[in-house]
Design a protein around this motif. Structure first.
Motif, mmCIF file in Angstrom:
data_model
loop_
_atom_site.group_PDB
_atom_site.id
_atom_site.type_symbol
_atom_site.label_atom_id
_atom_site.label_comp_id
_atom_site.label_asym_id
_atom_site.label_seq_id
_atom_site.Cartn_x
_atom_site.Cartn_y
_atom_site.Cartn_z
ATOM 1 N N ARG A 180 0.856 -1.050 0.007
ATOM 2 C CA ARG A 180 0.147 -0.112 -0.515
ATOM 3 C C ARG A 180 1.431 1.269 0.453
ATOM 4 N N TYR A 181 2.240 1.400 0.213
ATOM 5 C CA TYR A 181 3.491 2.155 0.926
ATOM 6 C C TYR A 181 4.404 1.989 1.010
ATOM 7 N N PRO A 182 5.753 2.331 0.347
ATOM 8 C CA PRO A 182 6.750 1.837 1.025
ATOM 9 C C PRO A 182 7.258 1.970 2.414
ATOM 10 N N VAL A 183 7.968 1.013 2.753
ATOM 11 C CA VAL A 183 8.349 0.900 3.785
ATOM 12 C C VAL A 183 9.226 2.237 4.849
ATOM 13 N N ASP A 184 9.675 3.363 3.488
ATOM 14 C CA ASP A 184 10.977 4.417 4.244
ATOM 15 C C ASP A 184 9.316 5.726 4.137
ATOM 16 N N LYS A 185 8.239 4.957 4.254
ATOM 17 C CA LYS A 185 6.925 5.845 3.865
ATOM 18 C C LYS A 185 6.607 7.012 5.063
ATOM 19 N N TYR A 186 6.904 5.770 6.348
ATOM 20 C CA TYR A 186 6.870 6.377 7.605
ATOM 21 C C TYR A 186 7.425 6.061 8.490
ATOM 22 N N SER A 187 8.358 6.323 9.510
ATOM 23 C CA SER A 187 8.946 6.317 10.020
ATOM 24 C C SER A 187 8.589 5.372 11.763
ATOM 25 N N PHE A 188 9.129 4.986 12.133
ATOM 26 C CA PHE A 188 9.031 4.267 13.482
ATOM 27 C C PHE A 188 8.268 5.085 14.135
ATOM 28 N N LYS A 189 8.799 6.664 14.313
ATOM 29 C CA LYS A 189 9.037 7.436 15.173
ATOM 30 C C LYS A 189 7.136 8.386 15.130
ATOM 31 N N GLU A 190 6.975 8.474 13.708
ATOM 32 C CA GLU A 190 5.917 8.168 14.043
ATOM 33 C C GLU A 190 4.458 7.493 14.347
ATOM 34 N N ILE A 191 5.106 6.286 14.269
ATOM 35 C CA ILE A 191 3.715 5.116 14.102
ATOM 36 C C ILE A 191 3.261 5.227 15.581
ATOM 37 N N TYR A 192 5.240 5.398 16.543
ATOM 38 C CA TYR A 192 4.788 5.291 17.745
ATOM 39 C C TYR A 192 4.454 6.611 18.159
ATOM 40 N N GLN A 193 4.552 7.485 17.593
ATOM 41 C CA GLN A 193 3.663 9.339 18.541
ATOM 42 C C GLN A 193 2.548 8.588 18.233
ATOM 43 N N PHE A 194 1.953 8.404 17.205
ATOM 44 C CA PHE A 194 0.516 7.731 17.247
ATOM 45 C C PHE A 194 -0.063 6.466 18.352
ATOM 46 N N ILE A 195 0.564 5.729 18.611
ATOM 47 C CA ILE A 195 0.337 5.519 19.405
ATOM 48 C C ILE A 195 0.716 5.800 20.985
ATOM 49 N N TRP A 196 1.671 6.230 21.284
ATOM 50 C CA TRP A 196 2.090 7.136 22.355
ATOM 51 C C TRP A 196 0.446 8.620 22.510
ATOM 52 N N ASP A 197 1.159 9.440 21.962
ATOM 53 C CA ASP A 197 -0.324 9.977 22.752
ATOM 54 C C ASP A 197 -1.208 9.781 22.726
ATOM 55 N N ALA A 198 -2.084 8.954 22.723
ATOM 56 C CA ALA A 198 -3.053 7.499 22.633
ATOM 57 C C ALA A 198 -2.819 7.099 24.496
#
Lengths: 201, 201
Positions: A180-198
């Motif tokens: 659906r999108y390339p591996v480097d499109k989203y970093s761990f940091k972005e995914i982590y921030q999404f989860i952590w903010d919740a």
């Protein structure tokens, strides 16, 4: 050498065949869906008689359970339990480590979380009856509960926090697998921030 | 009255029987797991001959698909599409309405999301092939994409935002169903805050 019933131990059991059977089950789940798993199909894929499947697994459920256990063991093997339990590391940092470990595991084993989830769902509304359910989750549950008690995480059920981590990371790595999108499109940091903010209080 | 092949229309098809068959499928999925669904079992529960099941559904997959469609139609029927599309309502408020609608629906129909998820998972890695997949999600996808474009939501795939909403709410209502905690222990506001903190930019 004999068992207590006088019959020889089944030394003819071939462990590599057992693995091949589990691989076949995993493949069927991933390509055709979990409902398609049958001992007939598994036997055909492995190239053995259907009756031979029962030499290794007493029934279809035992077969599914063993694949479930194999996948959870993989998680357990890659999880650095020690650092998650290390009191010298701040709770917030340990929660980050946990998320990072699920992320790394899921990227390296994109099918594992799917297999686990599929087999769980097959159990319908009784996911609690799963074998080995508590082993890998115990440390994580304790960590998250401690973080809730200390006011680091929102005061919500641990199961909601864990479902969040699992759902987001599994969806992300499945998206990657589906191209659906390339591996480097989203970093761990972005995914982590999404989860952590919740999660964070 | 005859069809083009000269055979009489099957007026003997009993719509209440069709519903009973779907109910039986749903019940089997929820109590025994989706892998247990078979036309034999369904026929036994409804009290009809197995061959009669095929009068209504051409095969097991068609049976599962029809239950999937029925459940997604329920969501569609309770969703106020108009307000989600109403340009006069700010995007942030419309996202809140969407979350509220999923929450209300899931509380009122705790099995629906589970049934949808179970049938989805049976398809294995090709969830995209599901019938009717786009209909209920289209408005929501557009809403979330607009909110991303306007900087209201984090710039992450819409599918991650939707998985988050779905996973948290489904876990919460399943917990309630399992009696893990009383309904009034957590308010919608708390669940919403959990979800929104992740989604918001």
């Amino acid at each position: 050498m004999c068992g207590h019933d006088g019959r020889p131990y089944r030394l003819e059991k071939d462990m590599s065949k057992q693995l091949k059977i589990q691989d076949a089950v995993a493949e069927i789940i991933l390509t055709e869906g979990a409902a398609s798993v049958s001992t007939t199909k598994v036997a055909r894929r492995v190239g053995i008689a259907q009756s031979n499947v029962y030499l290794y697994f007493k029934d279809k459920q035992a077969l599914l359970d063993s694949v479930y256990e194999r996948e959870t063991q993989k998680i357990l093997a890659t999880t650095e339990i020690a650092s998650l339990q290390d009191q010298k590391i701040p709770l917030e940092e340990r929660v980050r480590l946990y998320i990072q470990q699920v992320y790394d595991f899921s990227l390296a084993n994109p099918d594992s979380l799917t297999l686990i989830q599929q087999i769980k769902f097959l159990r319908g509304q009784s996911p609690d009856l799963l074998p080995n359910e508590l082993t890998p989750n115990n440390t994580v549950s304790q960590l998250l509960q401690a973080a809730i008690d200390e006011g680091v995480l929102k005061d919500l059920p641990v199961s909601l926090h864990m479902s969040l981590v699992f759902a987001i990371i599994n969806r992300h790595t499945t998206n990657l697998q589906l191209g659906r999108y390339p591996v480097d499109k989203y970093s761990f940091k972005e995914i982590y921030q999404f989860i952590w903010d919740a999660m964070k209080r």
